[in-house]
Design a protein around this motif. Structure first.
Motif: not given
Lengths: 279, 239
Positions: A3, A239, A171, B228, B205, B230, A250, B195, A7, B232-233, A246, B214, A175, B212, A248, B225, A243-244, A1, A14, B210, A10-11
């Motif tokens: 950015a 985070l 969560g 995320q 983005y 998406l 619960s 996309l 985007g 990260r491409g 994988d 999930v 947050w 919630n 995610h 997930a 996020e990096f 995708m 991070r 948060v 966002w990056w």
């Protein structure tokens, strides 16, 4: 995708967050664990900034913290304000604010690196210390009121037997705490840069401002600030892991959040001891 | 053995009520009664005007999503015996209320439509013979991520639990973004615009991580997930 501007922001949040974690925790260790905040006088800073390593360290910390805070505050405002015009205007104000405070902080580091005079051009300005004290006091008051508001809200919902809604989800807490600590740190950073500006301009007033950190009214806020920095850094790391790598799920999110809260509470304890003992 | 359960239900009829109000009902429930069974008991024996939506009663259609003790779930899947003597029931958040516990899902599906939530294959050509079907390795990690994402039943629980949706009505929301990922991770899909549609501030983005979505998903999907991946491409195909 691909950015776009959002985007890229966002990056940047991070990456700058990851880079600033080690620096901010190092800064916190020196200022709140190895020394009491009230003892970090102009003489202390002069010795510290006579080493080019610490000058570069603090300047990079300032740059990353200010820009990270800028992007974070942009998100906070974007979530709170629906008007596109107001968002644009606030983006502009934030950018000017960050640039101005970066310039003030940079000048202070460069000037102090060249040595300190006993008195500066603003040494006689009697209004400065009360003003900075008032800003710190306001920050402390907002912090305490926020704590009281949270407690009153949850007690009231308990008494009225109303569900706490999404506040029963980890969560939401992770947050909200990340956001609240981020806002608090950002505003403290601005006040902190202002008192650093006094170093070359009025070192005697800088020492008077630093002595204010021993004020009993401000001490709980200072403890909350240490906790805020530790929580924000640890939850940012959490985070990254989620996020990096994988993760995610619960259960992973709940488990890592519990670890972050526990580690924050444990790590804050020594700073309370240093603060109370050091005055 | 029967169980006495008190329901506190947030009731609202936009055509007659100025604001939502709490109504209390007490029922005698039987073992394995679900919240949906409890709502039917109230409807049939105490108040025929109570409004709620349901269809399959088996946790598959997603029609009966609502907030039970403050947490989004499917009323047909939550047993009363696990909830205590008082149960609070509210409609989903961030959606207009049609009546009581039934919400208007239009905003949810309008956003769903914005991501082209359908499969776009190769254009069939009658002039040429059909090409060999693409072989998709089911063990590929991305394929497995896509498999998890396609379990979504579009109940709206994640949409209601998302504070970003609540703060920013333009944000597409977890379900739509999860659907976008499921299709963008499909080697056979040929949608070249999807996309781009989810890359703006209202898309992936805009998510604040948060989580919630999930926590509350009754189908075990992890929309965050997918969002995320998406960001990260981690997608394939023409899109």
């Amino acid at each position: 995708m691909r950015a776009n501007a959002t985007g890229v922001a966002w990056w940047y949040l991070r990456i700058s967050g990851l880079l600033v974690i080690a620096l901010v925790l190092g800064h916190l260790f020196v200022m709140h664990y190895a020394n009491a905040p009230a003892s970090t006088t102009s003489a202390f800073v002069l010795v510290r900034w006579s080493a080019s390593f610490w000058r570069y360290f603090d300047w990079v910390l300032l740059l990353l913290a200010l820009t990270h805070g800028l992007v974070g505050m942009r998100n906070v405002i974007a979530d709170a304000v629906s008007s596109r015009l107001v968002r644009r205007a606030s983006d502009g104000v934030l950018a000017i604010l960050a640039a101005a405070f970066l310039a003030i902080g940079s000048l202070s580091i460069v000037n102090v690196g060249h040595g300190l005079q006993t008195r500066g051009v603003l040494s006689g300005a009697a209004w400065i210390v009360p003003t900075l004290d008032a800003l710190l006091g306001a920050l402390a008051l907002v912090t305490y009121l926020a704590f009281v508001a949270i407690i009153v809200t949850f007690v009231a919902r308990g008494v009225l037997k109303l569900p706490i809604g999404w506040w029963q989800l980890h969560g939401q807490w992770a947050w909200a705490l990340h956001r609240a600590t981020g806002i608090g740190i950002f505003f403290f950073l601005l006040v902190h840069v202002l008192d650093l500006a006094l170093l070359p301009l009025a070192p005697n007033l800088y020492d008077a401002t630093v002595a204010s950190y021993a004020n009993p009214f401000l001490m709980p806020m200072e403890i909350a600030l240490v906790g805020a920095v530790i929580y924000h850094a640890l939850n940012g790391t959490r985070l990254w892991i989620l996020e990096f790598f994988d993760q995610h799920t619960s259960s992973a999110a709940v488990g890592t959040f519990a670890c972050v809260v526990l580690a924050t509470l444990v790590l804050v304890l020594p700073s309370i001891f240093v603060l109370v003992r050091g005055g | 053995m029967s169980l006495r359960t008190t329901f506190r239900i947030l009731r609202y009829d936009p055509s007659t009520d100025a604001r939502p109000r709490w109504a209390t009902y007490t029922i005698e429930s039987k073992p394995k009664f679900s919240v949906l069974d409890g709502l039917f008991a109230i409807l049939e024996t105490q108040d025929g005007t109570l409004g709620f939506r349901y269809s399959c009663r088996a946790g598959m259609c997603g029609s009966c999503a609502m907030r039970i003790n403050g947490r989004e779930n499917l009323a047909c899947r939550v047993r009363l015996e696990n909830l205590g003597s008082t149960v609070t029931v509210e409609p989903l958040r961030s959606l207009p209320i049609v009546k009581d516990l039934a919400t208007d899902m239009t905003p949810f599906f309008e956003k769903y439509r914005k991501v082209d939530p359908f499969f776009v294959g190769d254009s069939p050509s009658f002039a040429e013979p059909a090409p060999e079907p693409l072989r998709v390795d089911p063990s590929r990690p991305l394929r497995q991520d896509a498999n998890r994402a396609i379990d979504c039943i579009s109940c709206g629980a994640c949409y209601s639990a998302c504070p970003t949706v609540s703060a920013n009505p333009a944000y597409l929301g977890p379900a739509a973004l999860n659907r976008a990922f499921a299709l963008a991770a499909d080697e056979r899909d040929r949608d070249v615009d999807r996309l781009a549609r989810v890359s703006g501030p209202e898309g992936a983005y805009g998510c604040r991580s948060v989580g919630n979505c999930v926590s509350v998903c009754p189908a075990g999907v992890a929309p965050l997930a997918a969002i995320q991946l998406l960001r990260r491409g981690k997608t394939v195909g023409a899109s």
